[in-house]
Design a protein around this motif. Sequence first.
Motif, PDB file in Angstrom:
ATOM      1  N   VAL A  76       0.960  -1.150   0.163  1.00 36.01           N
ATOM      2  CA  VAL A  76      -0.110   0.049   0.235  1.00 36.01           C
ATOM      3  C   VAL A  76       0.962   1.376   0.004  1.00 36.01           C
ATOM      4  CG1 VAL A  76      -1.542   1.270   1.091  1.00 36.01           C
ATOM      5  CG2 VAL A  76      -1.751  -1.297   1.192  1.00 36.01           C
ATOM      6  N   LYS A  77       0.860   2.062  -0.933  1.00 32.49           N
ATOM      7  CA  LYS A  77       1.561   3.271  -1.256  1.00 32.49           C
ATOM      8  C   LYS A  77       0.848   4.625  -1.029  1.00 32.49           C
ATOM      9  CE  LYS A  77       4.877   0.987  -3.867  1.00 32.49           C
ATOM     10  NZ  LYS A  77       6.040   0.666  -3.099  1.00 32.49           N
ATOM     11  N   LEU A  78       1.535   5.594  -0.325  1.00 30.47           N
ATOM     12  CA  LEU A  78       0.911   7.090  -0.441  1.00 30.47           C
ATOM     13  C   LEU A  78       1.861   7.828  -1.115  1.00 30.47           C
ATOM     14  CD1 LEU A  78      -1.804   8.565   0.662  1.00 30.47           C
ATOM     15  CD2 LEU A  78      -0.269   9.073   2.579  1.00 30.47           C
ATOM     16  N   TRP A  79       1.233   8.481  -2.320  1.00 28.02           N
ATOM     17  CA  TRP A  79       2.028   9.282  -2.939  1.00 28.02           C
ATOM     18  C   TRP A  79       2.262  10.568  -2.947  1.00 28.02           C
ATOM     19  CZ3 TRP A  79       5.265   6.300  -6.537  1.00 28.02           C
ATOM     20  CH2 TRP A  79       4.924   4.915  -6.610  1.00 28.02           C
ATOM     21  N   ASP A  80       3.096  11.512  -2.943  1.00 28.56           N
ATOM     22  CA  ASP A  80       2.964  12.933  -3.042  1.00 28.56           C
ATOM     23  C   ASP A  80       3.026  13.337  -4.695  1.00 28.56           C
ATOM     24  OD1 ASP A  80       3.304  15.330  -1.599  1.00 28.56           O
ATOM     25  OD2 ASP A  80       5.083  15.516  -2.898  1.00 28.56           O
ATOM     26  N   VAL A  81       1.950  13.975  -4.904  1.00 24.61           N
ATOM     27  CA  VAL A  81       1.634  14.439  -6.283  1.00 24.61           C
ATOM     28  C   VAL A  81       2.522  15.292  -6.870  1.00 24.61           C
ATOM     29  CG1 VAL A  81      -0.051  15.233  -8.051  1.00 24.61           C
ATOM     30  CG2 VAL A  81      -0.535  13.665  -6.366  1.00 24.61           C
ATOM     31  N   PRO A  82       2.864  16.535  -5.955  1.00 23.74           N
ATOM     32  CA  PRO A  82       3.857  17.578  -6.572  1.00 23.74           C
ATOM     33  C   PRO A  82       5.128  17.062  -6.964  1.00 23.74           C
ATOM     34  CG  PRO A  82       2.699  18.159  -4.678  1.00 23.74           C
ATOM     35  CD  PRO A  82       2.109  17.121  -4.881  1.00 23.74           C
ATOM     36  N   SER A  83       5.698  16.110  -5.965  1.00 24.41           N
ATOM     37  CA  SER A  83       7.231  15.634  -6.170  1.00 24.41           C
ATOM     38  C   SER A  83       7.071  14.310  -7.091  1.00 24.41           C
ATOM     39  CB  SER A  83       7.844  15.553  -4.870  1.00 24.41           C
ATOM     40  OG  SER A  83       7.177  14.532  -4.105  1.00 24.41           O
ATOM     41  N   GLN A  84       6.015  13.691  -7.108  1.00 21.90           N
ATOM     42  CA  GLN A  84       5.953  12.382  -7.937  1.00 21.90           C
ATOM     43  C   GLN A  84       6.754  11.235  -7.125  1.00 21.90           C
ATOM     44  OE1 GLN A  84       6.332  13.004 -11.978  1.00 21.90           O
ATOM     45  NE2 GLN A  84       6.056  10.638 -12.618  1.00 21.90           N
ATOM     46  N   ALA A  85       6.765  11.382  -6.001  1.00 18.87           N
ATOM     47  CA  ALA A  85       7.535  10.440  -4.904  1.00 18.87           C
ATOM     48  C   ALA A  85       6.536   9.617  -3.987  1.00 18.87           C
ATOM     49  CB  ALA A  85       8.764  11.188  -4.273  1.00 18.87           C
ATOM     50  N   GLU A  86       7.277   8.646  -3.481  1.00 23.11           N
ATOM     51  CA  GLU A  86       6.300   7.714  -2.383  1.00 23.11           C
ATOM     52  C   GLU A  86       6.515   8.498  -1.352  1.00 23.11           C
ATOM     53  OE1 GLU A  86       7.677   3.649  -2.127  1.00 23.11           O
ATOM     54  OE2 GLU A  86       7.892   3.289  -4.452  1.00 23.11           O
ATOM     55  N   ALA A  87       5.440   8.868  -0.692  1.00 25.50           N
ATOM     56  CA  ALA A  87       5.553   9.421   0.676  1.00 25.50           C
ATOM     57  C   ALA A  87       5.671   8.374   1.824  1.00 25.50           C
ATOM     58  CB  ALA A  87       4.195  10.250   1.208  1.00 25.50           C
ATOM     59  N   VAL A  88       5.158   7.206   1.622  1.00 24.87           N
ATOM     60  CA  VAL A  88       5.332   6.190   2.432  1.00 24.87           C
ATOM     61  C   VAL A  88       4.667   4.776   2.022  1.00 24.87           C
ATOM     62  CG1 VAL A  88       3.005   6.459   3.639  1.00 24.87           C
ATOM     63  CG2 VAL A  88       4.715   5.174   4.832  1.00 24.87           C
ATOM     64  N   THR A  89       5.258   3.782   2.290  1.00 28.48           N
ATOM     65  CA  THR A  89       4.909   2.543   1.665  1.00 28.48           C
ATOM     66  C   THR A  89       4.639   1.556   2.761  1.00 28.48           C
ATOM     67  OG1 THR A  89       6.328   2.609  -0.263  1.00 28.48           O
ATOM     68  CG2 THR A  89       5.481   0.436   0.356  1.00 28.48           C
ATOM     69  N   PHE A  90       3.634   0.923   2.802  1.00 30.69           N
ATOM     70  CA  PHE A  90       3.089  -0.229   3.944  1.00 30.69           C
ATOM     71  C   PHE A  90       3.235  -1.251   3.363  1.00 30.69           C
ATOM     72  CE2 PHE A  90       0.664   3.666   4.528  1.00 30.69           C
ATOM     73  CZ  PHE A  90       1.016   4.082   5.629  1.00 30.69           C
ATOM     74  N   MET A  91       3.845  -2.446   4.061  1.00 40.29           N
ATOM     75  CA  MET A  91       4.172  -3.884   3.433  1.00 40.29           C
ATOM     76  C   MET A  91       3.690  -4.769   4.565  1.00 40.29           C
ATOM     77  SD  MET A  91       7.576  -3.392   1.677  1.00 40.29           S
ATOM     78  CE  MET A  91       8.516  -2.872   3.182  1.00 40.29           C
ATOM     79  N   SER A  92       2.523  -4.693   5.258  1.00 39.75           N
ATOM     80  CA  SER A  92       2.083  -5.345   6.646  1.00 39.75           C
ATOM     81  C   SER A  92       0.954  -6.544   6.078  1.00 39.75           C
ATOM     82  CB  SER A  92       1.424  -4.653   7.374  1.00 39.75           C
ATOM     83  OG  SER A  92       0.168  -3.963   6.821  1.00 39.75           O
TER      84      SER A  92
END
Length: 523
Positions: free
Chosen positions: A147-163
């Motif tokens: 599960v990933k949360l993306w930051d649109v302006p920077s086009q980067a992953e804000a955080v990734t969950f792997m539970s």
Amino acid sequence: MDYQPVTVQRHARPHTTKHGAESRYWRQFKHPVFVKEYAPVTSVHFSPAKPHRYAVTAATRVQIYAPRTQKVTKTISRFKDVARSGHIRADGKLVVAGDDTGLVQLFDINSRAILRTFDSHKQPVHVTKFSALSPTQVLSCSDDTTVKLWDVPSQAEAVTFMSHTDYVRSGEVSSSNPHLILTGSYDGTMRLHDSRSGECEMVMGGDSTTAPPVEEVLMLPSGTIALSTAGPILRVWDINAGGRCIQALSNHQKTVTSLAFDANAGRLLTGSLDQMVKVYDISTYKVVHTMRYPAAILCLAISPDQTHIAAGMSDGTLSVRRRQPKASEAGAEYATVLKTGTYESFLGGILPSVGQGRVKSKTTSRPVGDANELRIESKRTRRLREYDRLLKAFKYSAALDAVLRKNVPPTTTFSLMQELIHRDGLKSALSGRDDVLLEPILRLLVKHVTDPRFGELVCDVASLLIELYSPVFGQSPLVDSLLLRLRKKVLAEVRLQKELTKAKGTLDMVFSCVALASASQKA
């Protein structure tokens, strides 16, 4: 003393035939429009911004529909594989969608240009959603268990969950806290993540190794209650109590695939593979209405103004049910402005109205007459019905004929017969008739002899008819056939009542045995 009209008896109808206020409201969603797509419709989402256009995801494209015309206004087809989860941002300007290659793309809804591309997922992405409180963040859930949360302006992953340990097919960002993310997986669990810590804070469900996969999750706007569907079961979880299951509802026959709230989050709509949509009252979690569709339902959404219900089905059909809003609803926002009093203050309390003259302010007083003025009450004479007029004139036979017509309900007919019995006039009303005048009476008795509302009265009238006309029976084939039909129906009803009595006795014995067994166990 004035004549009192015949009192028509009102019999209570069975509960299943009643439509309460709740059911009447949902039945206003009618005249469905069916749109045929080339593949199963896997996602429908309404824009929170007016005019509440909605995105429909099917095959390798996301189509934007206009709610007024139900016509496609934009088609986004820049996908290499099957598109998934088209979701419109709160301002109605951007749309995000994933596909089966693992790609997540952000589009301008008007120009259809690709603004951002997120390509970190390795397997199909079934969930893409904007954060309600943080519109520059996008949530994505994939079959690669991440599960990933993306930051649109920077086009980067804000955080990734792997539970999670299996496909993640559902998820959403809380509408009360932008840091809380609720996800559901095919590992049988629903998990609550916190983007600040990057960890899973709570696990709900999945107690056994055979836990069914979680198909859909939803969180109440308050952020304290979560809903999940696994198979045909809808579960309610209390987040404040550590993720304790407080309700488990089984009102569908097959897997529940979609959940949706109405505009006020007071009603919950569930769609299932059993082709049914059920409406729950959130306060009691009871089903208040049911809608049937022609195919298995894969996705469901209701417009923010509660005028459209859109459902996507497995056979590629998109169904849109519409409700015509009332005039009071349409002018609600204008009424809110006028209630402030500013408009009246500046314009001297006179409100213009289109097509009418000038409307006076509510503060304008109405003329009041003298307090000692005597007002004479006017009474309108109530017109009597035809059978009442005949009954008032003691024309009993003609009054009975008047209620034996086809357009008269049976409650009125039998109420008049009861009145004739009270007046000791039923015998005179039935006497002196030939086969033509006896036919409608006998047909009425044959039709309603098994009706519990009229059965006793039918027996009384039939007994009186046999007493009056037994000397002439056999002279009219029509009357004889009707009497035979009446006899057969009475015999069939007697047999049925005997069987029911036997069944009742058997059940009473079973219940008595159970009661004795439970009493002995307690002792």
